[in-house]
Scaffold this motif. Structure first.
Motif, short mmCIF file in Angstrom:
data_model
loop_
_atom_site.label_atom_id
_atom_site.label_comp_id
_atom_site.label_asym_id
_atom_site.label_seq_id
_atom_site.Cartn_x
_atom_site.Cartn_y
_atom_site.Cartn_z
N THR A 146 0.81 -1.21 0.00
CA THR A 146 0.00 0.00 0.00
C THR A 146 0.85 1.27 0.00
OG1 THR A 146 -0.15 0.12 2.43
CG2 THR A 146 -1.81 -1.19 1.29
N GLY A 147 2.12 1.14 0.43
CA GLY A 147 2.98 2.31 0.49
C GLY A 147 4.08 2.33 -0.56
N GLY A 148 4.27 1.22 -1.28
CA GLY A 148 5.27 1.19 -2.34
C GLY A 148 6.69 1.37 -1.84
N PHE A 149 6.97 0.96 -0.62
CA PHE A 149 8.31 1.09 -0.06
C PHE A 149 9.28 0.12 -0.73
CE2 PHE A 149 5.27 2.04 3.27
CZ PHE A 149 5.73 3.24 3.81
N ARG A 150 10.54 0.50 -0.77
CA ARG A 150 11.58 -0.50 -1.02
C ARG A 150 11.65 -1.39 0.22
NH1 ARG A 150 13.58 4.42 -2.90
NH2 ARG A 150 13.98 4.48 -5.16
N ALA A 151 12.08 -2.63 0.05
CA ALA A 151 12.03 -3.60 1.14
C ALA A 151 12.77 -3.12 2.38
CB ALA A 151 12.57 -4.94 0.67
N LEU A 152 13.98 -2.57 2.20
CA LEU A 152 14.77 -2.12 3.33
C LEU A 152 14.21 -0.85 3.96
CD1 LEU A 152 17.31 -2.91 4.95
CD2 LEU A 152 18.62 -1.37 3.48
N HIS A 267 10.09 -6.75 -4.14
CA HIS A 267 10.04 -5.54 -4.96
C HIS A 267 8.82 -5.54 -5.88
CE1 HIS A 267 12.17 -1.90 -6.10
NE2 HIS A 267 11.88 -2.14 -7.36
N SER A 268 8.20 -6.70 -6.08
CA SER A 268 7.01 -6.78 -6.93
C SER A 268 5.87 -5.94 -6.35
CB SER A 268 6.54 -8.24 -7.06
OG SER A 268 7.53 -9.04 -7.67
N PHE A 269 5.82 -5.81 -5.03
CA PHE A 269 4.78 -4.99 -4.40
C PHE A 269 4.97 -3.52 -4.74
CE2 PHE A 269 5.01 -8.85 -1.90
CZ PHE A 269 3.68 -9.18 -1.71
N ARG A 270 6.21 -3.08 -4.83
CA ARG A 270 6.50 -1.69 -5.19
C ARG A 270 6.07 -1.43 -6.64
NH1 ARG A 270 9.65 2.75 -3.72
NH2 ARG A 270 10.95 3.69 -5.35
N ARG A 271 6.35 -2.39 -7.52
CA ARG A 271 5.91 -2.24 -8.91
C ARG A 271 4.38 -2.21 -9.00
NH1 ARG A 271 10.64 -5.47 -10.06
NH2 ARG A 271 9.48 -7.39 -9.76
N PHE A 272 3.71 -3.01 -8.17
CA PHE A 272 2.25 -3.01 -8.16
C PHE A 272 1.70 -1.64 -7.77
CE2 PHE A 272 -1.53 -3.33 -5.43
CZ PHE A 272 -2.46 -3.78 -6.35
N VAL A 273 2.26 -1.06 -6.70
CA VAL A 273 1.80 0.26 -6.25
C VAL A 273 2.05 1.31 -7.32
CG1 VAL A 273 2.14 2.09 -4.53
CG2 VAL A 273 2.10 -0.30 -3.81
N LYS A 274 3.21 1.26 -7.94
CA LYS A 274 3.53 2.19 -9.03
C LYS A 274 2.50 2.10 -10.14
CE LYS A 274 5.90 4.38 -12.34
NZ LYS A 274 5.89 5.83 -12.48
N THR A 275 2.11 0.88 -10.52
CA THR A 275 1.14 0.68 -11.59
C THR A 275 -0.21 1.25 -11.22
OG1 THR A 275 2.29 -1.34 -12.27
CG2 THR A 275 0.04 -1.05 -13.06
N VAL A 276 -0.66 0.98 -9.99
CA VAL A 276 -1.96 1.48 -9.53
C VAL A 276 -1.99 3.00 -9.53
CG1 VAL A 276 -3.49 1.68 -7.53
CG2 VAL A 276 -2.56 -0.56 -8.17
N PHE A 289 5.38 9.80 -5.39
CA PHE A 289 5.04 8.91 -4.29
C PHE A 289 6.17 7.92 -4.01
CE2 PHE A 289 2.98 5.44 -2.11
CZ PHE A 289 1.99 6.05 -1.34
N LEU A 290 6.76 7.37 -5.05
CA LEU A 290 7.80 6.35 -4.89
C LEU A 290 9.19 6.94 -4.62
CD1 LEU A 290 5.52 4.52 -6.00
CD2 LEU A 290 7.28 3.24 -7.18
N GLY A 291 9.30 8.25 -4.66
CA GLY A 291 10.59 8.87 -4.38
C GLY A 291 11.51 8.93 -5.57
N HIS A 292 10.94 8.77 -6.79
CA HIS A 292 11.73 8.91 -8.00
C HIS A 292 11.89 10.39 -8.34
CE1 HIS A 292 10.43 4.63 -9.43
NE2 HIS A 292 11.32 4.59 -8.45
N LYS A 293 12.75 10.66 -9.29
CA LYS A 293 12.92 12.04 -9.74
C LYS A 293 11.66 12.46 -10.48
CE LYS A 293 16.02 15.12 -12.28
NZ LYS A 293 17.25 15.23 -13.09
N LYS A 294 11.05 13.56 -10.04
CA LYS A 294 9.80 14.02 -10.64
C LYS A 294 10.01 15.36 -11.32
CE LYS A 294 8.14 16.44 -6.50
NZ LYS A 294 8.16 17.78 -7.10
#
Length: 355
Positions: A146-152, A267-276, A289-294
């Motif tokens: 639900t939060g799209g976090f990286r695992a660590l 990491h598949s959960f992060r990709r799922f959140v990104k897609t949604v 939201f994912l902390g990428h360069k915007k």
């Protein structure tokens, strides 16, 4: 994978000042390099001097290392590239020159082939959660999904990083554990928020026969060892092992062709959140939201971003709260019914105008 060579420890300590994850990756690479050197009568310490004196070719040594990784270990090409980069950095740290043009000519690296990642959907996540018997792992996976976090990043969440007073619940990602080294705030669903609160209450519950742990804001949310807490890296290793077992039970343990890595990972959960988020709101929102360069032009207010998450995203990021899912279904049905009425009214008006 312990290393005792003083040269290796000095190098890793230097690397680790900026990134503990890079240190960990380089340590694995040097461990494999050490195994190769042992077959040649050398160690990480003793190989430095003959390389400096050109008694042994640095390019031949690295090329042998590539061959060793390919023939002896079933690694992905990207992992091989990472471990070779670790060895190159280690040797250059001790003033052993490596000319890029000569390296490319004499050391042939395996090509990193692109392949589309396996996607997961809401039903896959529900299936995984249904096979999850670990209370901690289930809450952890809900948080990722639900939060799209990286695992660590999720492993490093402290009690004080979760703000249950906001709507939706806000989680602070510390810059020390973010890949970009930039802190950010992330939203999670009401379902995940309730799961975290229940987990925290369970973890600090009153014990009858053992000491009741004292709650601290600095405690990591997902640690079970409150008295002697584990590090985020240690928790990640244990949670990944537990997740692997759950995948096997759920029949989702398929591996990528030719390597050990599974098609579904944390990491598949992060990709799922990104897609949604991309589908429901837009790419700019998902990148933020994912902390990428915007884009520097994407400047929605915090309240607007929170509202977008609640109204457009949360219904797709709720997996086990069936009452919520049912109510959302009724709302959608009501909206469709209202749209049908509007269409019928428009048709009636067009018919009158035609007469």
């Amino acid at each position: 994978m312990e290393l005792t060579a003083p040269t290796a420890m000095s190098f890793l300590d230097s690397v680790g000042r900026n990134s503990s994850q890079t240190r960990h990756t380089y340590q694995i690479g040097l461990f494999h390099f050490q195994k190769l050197l042992e077959t040649k009568g050398h160690t990480l310490d003793t190989i430095i001097e003959p390389l400096l004196k050109n008694e042994i070719s640095v390019y031949t040594t690295i090329n042998d290392f590539v061959t060793y990784l390919i023939d002896s270990l079933r690694l992905s090409n990207s992992s091989i590239a990472a471990y070779v980069a670790a060895v190159r950095s280690y040797l250059q740290f001790y003033d052993i020159d490596i000319v890029i043009k000569t390296f490319k000519r004499k050391v042939k690296m395996p090509t990193i082939l692109e392949e589309e990642e396996e996607s997961i959907d809401e039903n896959d996540i529900r299936r995984i959660l249904s096979f999850c018997n670990s209370r901690r792992l289930k809450v952890y996976l809900l948080t990722l999904a639900t939060g799209g976090f990286r695992a660590l990043e999720a492993c490093a969440i402290r009690n004080c990083d979760v703000d249950f007073t906001t709507n939706p619940t806000k989680v602070h990602v510390r810059k020390e554990y973010a890949k970009t080294k930039k802190a950010r705030d992330v939203f999670i669903s009401d379902e995940a928020s309730k799961a975290i609160q229940d987990w925290i209450a369970f973890k600090y519950r009153h014990r009858k026969y053992t000491p009741t742990p004292t709650k601290s804001d600095e405690d990591l949310v997902f640690t079970t060892r409150v008295i002697t807490p584990a590090s985020p890296q240690q928790m990640y290793s244990k949670l990944r092992e537990d997740f692997t077992r759950v995948l096997a039970q759920a029949g989702l343990e398929k591996r990528k062709e030719g390597i050990l890595r599974r098609t579904i990972t944390l990491h598949s959960f992060r990709r799922f959140v990104k897609t949604v988020l991309s589908n429901e709101v837009g790419q700019d929102y998902s990148e933020w939201f994912l902390g990428h360069k915007k884009s520097s032009y994407y400047t929605n207010k915090k309240s607007e971003r929170a509202e977008l998450y609640i109204t457009k995203c949360m219904k797709h990021l709720t997996f086990l709260n069936y009452d919520f899912i049912k109510s959302e279904g009724k709302t959608i049905a009501a909206d469709l019914s209202e749209k049908d009425k509007e269409i019928e009214q428009l048709k009636a008006q067009q018919a009158k105008m035609a007469k």
